[in-house]
Scaffold this motif. Structure first.
Motif, PDB file in Angstrom:
ATOM      1  N   ALA A   1     -43.956  -5.192  15.233  1.00  0.00           N
ATOM      2  CA  ALA A   1     -42.816  -5.292  16.147  1.00  0.00           C
ATOM      3  C   ALA A   1     -43.209  -6.073  17.399  1.00  0.00           C
ATOM      4  N   PHE A   2     -44.408  -5.801  17.899  1.00  0.00           N
ATOM      5  CA  PHE A   2     -44.865  -6.500  19.102  1.00  0.00           C
ATOM      6  C   PHE A   2     -45.045  -7.993  18.831  1.00  0.00           C
ATOM      7  N   ASP A   3     -45.682  -8.318  17.729  1.00  0.00           N
ATOM      8  CA  ASP A   3     -45.881  -9.728  17.381  1.00  0.00           C
ATOM      9  C   ASP A   3     -44.539 -10.454  17.250  1.00  0.00           C
ATOM     10  N   TYR A   4     -43.579  -9.806  16.609  1.00  0.00           N
ATOM     11  CA  TYR A   4     -42.249 -10.390  16.453  1.00  0.00           C
ATOM     12  C   TYR A   4     -41.590 -10.587  17.826  1.00  0.00           C
ATOM     13  N   ALA A   5     -41.709  -9.569  18.685  1.00  0.00           N
ATOM     14  CA  ALA A   5     -41.094  -9.629  20.013  1.00  0.00           C
ATOM     15  C   ALA A   5     -41.717 -10.742  20.858  1.00  0.00           C
ATOM     16  N   VAL A   6     -43.024 -10.903  20.788  1.00  0.00           N
ATOM     17  CA  VAL A   6     -43.695 -11.962  21.549  1.00  0.00           C
ATOM     18  C   VAL A   6     -43.248 -13.323  21.040  1.00  0.00           C
ATOM     19  N   GLU A   7     -43.223 -13.461  19.718  1.00  0.00           N
ATOM     20  CA  GLU A   7     -42.832 -14.730  19.105  1.00  0.00           C
ATOM     21  C   GLU A   7     -41.418 -15.143  19.519  1.00  0.00           C
ATOM     22  N   ASN A   8     -40.528 -14.145  19.642  1.00  0.00           N
ATOM     23  CA  ASN A   8     -39.135 -14.424  19.980  1.00  0.00           C
ATOM     24  C   ASN A   8     -38.817 -14.215  21.458  1.00  0.00           C
ATOM     25  N   LYS A   9     -39.855 -13.958  22.259  1.00  0.00           N
ATOM     26  CA  LYS A   9     -39.711 -13.758  23.710  1.00  0.00           C
ATOM     27  C   LYS A   9     -38.707 -12.651  24.041  1.00  0.00           C
ATOM     28  N   THR A  10     -38.806 -11.536  23.288  1.00  0.00           N
ATOM     29  CA  THR A  10     -37.901 -10.404  23.498  1.00  0.00           C
ATOM     30  C   THR A  10     -38.673  -9.098  23.677  1.00  0.00           C
ATOM     31  N   VAL A  11     -39.831  -9.165  24.321  1.00  0.00           N
ATOM     32  CA  VAL A  11     -40.691  -7.990  24.459  1.00  0.00           C
ATOM     33  C   VAL A  11     -39.977  -6.863  25.213  1.00  0.00           C
ATOM     34  N   ALA A  12     -39.348  -7.182  26.336  1.00  0.00           N
ATOM     35  CA  ALA A  12     -38.662  -6.150  27.132  1.00  0.00           C
ATOM     36  C   ALA A  12     -37.525  -5.510  26.332  1.00  0.00           C
ATOM     37  N   HIS A  13     -36.789  -6.327  25.593  1.00  0.00           N
ATOM     38  CA  HIS A  13     -35.681  -5.812  24.775  1.00  0.00           C
ATOM     39  C   HIS A  13     -36.208  -4.882  23.682  1.00  0.00           C
ATOM     40  N   TRP A  14     -37.284  -5.282  23.014  1.00  0.00           N
ATOM     41  CA  TRP A  14     -37.870  -4.438  21.969  1.00  0.00           C
ATOM     42  C   TRP A  14     -38.402  -3.144  22.564  1.00  0.00           C
ATOM     43  N   GLN A  15     -38.968  -3.210  23.746  1.00  0.00           N
ATOM     44  CA  GLN A  15     -39.473  -2.003  24.389  1.00  0.00           C
ATOM     45  C   GLN A  15     -38.323  -1.023  24.631  1.00  0.00           C
ATOM     46  N   GLU A  16     -37.203  -1.529  25.133  1.00  0.00           N
ATOM     47  CA  GLU A  16     -36.031  -0.682  25.374  1.00  0.00           C
ATOM     48  C   GLU A  16     -35.537  -0.060  24.071  1.00  0.00           C
ATOM     49  N   MET A  17     -35.442  -0.868  23.022  1.00  0.00           N
ATOM     50  CA  MET A  17     -34.962  -0.355  21.734  1.00  0.00           C
ATOM     51  C   MET A  17     -35.885   0.739  21.202  1.00  0.00           C
ATOM     52  N   LEU A  18     -37.180   0.502  21.263  1.00  0.00           N
ATOM     53  CA  LEU A  18     -38.135   1.475  20.726  1.00  0.00           C
ATOM     54  C   LEU A  18     -38.162   2.763  21.546  1.00  0.00           C
ATOM     55  N   VAL A  19     -38.041   2.652  22.846  1.00  0.00           N
ATOM     56  CA  VAL A  19     -37.989   3.864  23.680  1.00  0.00           C
ATOM     57  C   VAL A  19     -36.754   4.682  23.305  1.00  0.00           C
ATOM     58  N   PHE A  20     -35.620   4.015  23.144  1.00  0.00           N
ATOM     59  CA  PHE A  20     -34.393   4.726  22.782  1.00  0.00           C
ATOM     60  C   PHE A  20     -34.520   5.353  21.390  1.00  0.00           C
ATOM     61  N   ALA A  21     -35.005   4.577  20.424  1.00  0.00           N
ATOM     62  CA  ALA A  21     -35.153   5.090  19.053  1.00  0.00           C
ATOM     63  C   ALA A  21     -36.142   6.257  19.011  1.00  0.00           C
ATOM     64  N   ALA A  22     -37.184   6.197  19.819  1.00  0.00           N
ATOM     65  CA  ALA A  22     -38.164   7.286  19.880  1.00  0.00           C
ATOM     66  C   ALA A  22     -37.521   8.564  20.414  1.00  0.00           C
ATOM     67  N   GLU A  23     -36.657   8.413  21.407  1.00  0.00           N
ATOM     68  CA  GLU A  23     -35.940   9.577  21.946  1.00  0.00           C
ATOM     69  C   GLU A  23     -35.018  10.184  20.886  1.00  0.00           C
ATOM     70  N   VAL A  24     -34.344   9.330  20.144  1.00  0.00           N
ATOM     71  CA  VAL A  24     -33.462   9.813  19.071  1.00  0.00           C
ATOM     72  C   VAL A  24     -34.292  10.542  18.019  1.00  0.00           C
ATOM     73  N   ALA A  25     -35.414   9.955  17.626  1.00  0.00           N
ATOM     74  CA  ALA A  25     -36.272  10.567  16.598  1.00  0.00           C
ATOM     75  C   ALA A  25     -36.850  11.898  17.066  1.00  0.00           C
ATOM     76  N   SER A  26     -37.000  12.080  18.379  1.00  0.00           N
ATOM     77  CA  SER A  26     -37.566  13.311  18.930  1.00  0.00           C
ATOM     78  C   SER A  26     -36.525  14.422  19.082  1.00  0.00           C
ATOM     79  N   ASN A  27     -35.244  14.088  18.933  1.00  0.00           N
ATOM     80  CA  ASN A  27     -34.173  15.079  19.028  1.00  0.00           C
ATOM     81  C   ASN A  27     -34.317  16.097  17.901  1.00  0.00           C
ATOM     82  N   GLU A  28     -34.149  17.376  18.224  1.00  0.00           N
ATOM     83  CA  GLU A  28     -34.342  18.450  17.239  1.00  0.00           C
ATOM     84  C   GLU A  28     -33.475  18.272  15.994  1.00  0.00           C
ATOM     85  N   THR A  29     -32.213  17.961  16.181  1.00  0.00           N
ATOM     86  CA  THR A  29     -31.294  17.816  15.047  1.00  0.00           C
ATOM     87  C   THR A  29     -31.711  16.639  14.169  1.00  0.00           C
TER      88      THR A  29
END
Length: 177
Positions: free
Chosen positions: A15-43
């Protein structure tokens, strides 16, 4: 180190390599932080350990994430679901953040002082540490009156203990020897 961290490493790197290649590192970081929060939800966590088909699981997960994930982010979720790795998302996010910090030559430095540091002291410490560590420094300051005086600096594996308490302990050890 958890089993999920080992599993997460190649996904985070890809994911990092892809983000660097496409100059979207900050966007990928935001997406992964959000997805991690969703994955951590009990339900959601209960769904991840269940027996849902990968396609259905990815559909539900992407539905919960909504517009927070772009097409590439949704594709990552699908791949993780197919491989039963959605539970690794928090570790993927953490490893991605570490890769980003290394890429940007940035390091978090924990400064513990006996008294609150003023802005001038923080700026001076930051400049000195940037020179010594050859990186951009982000200070996280806290106060511990038990230090008596001075500071305790932790930057990754590096620890600089300039506290009076530490000096007194070393003096005590030397006198007892």
């Amino acid at each position: 180190m958890s089993e999920w961290t080992t599993i997460a490493r190649p996904y985070a790197q890809a994911a990092f390599d892809y983000a660097v290649e496409n100059k979207t590192v900050a966007h990928w970081q935001e997406m992964l932080v959000f997805a991690a929060e969703v994955a951590s939800n009990e339900t959601i966590e209960a769904l991840l350990t269940g027996s849902l088909a990968a396609e259905k699981l990815a559909e539900i997960f992407n539905g919960v994430c909504g517009e927070q994930l772009d097409q590439e982010g949704q594709n990552l979720v699908m791949i993780l679901a197919e491989n039963r790795r959605l539970q690794a998302l928090p570790d993927i996010s953490l490893l991605f953040n570490q890769l980003k910090a290394e890429f940007e030559r940035e390091i978090d430095v924990d400064i513990t002082s006996a008294v609150k540091l003023n802005k001038k002291q923080q700026t001076s410490l930051s400049k000195s540490l940037e020179t010594r560590l050859a990186r951009k420094v982000k200070l996280n300051c806290s106060v511990d009156p038990d230090l008596i005086a001075g500071v305790l600096i932790k930057a990754g594996d590096t620890v600089i203990d300039g506290s009076l308490r530490s000096k007194l302990n070393r003096l005590s050890d030397a006198l007892q020897a």
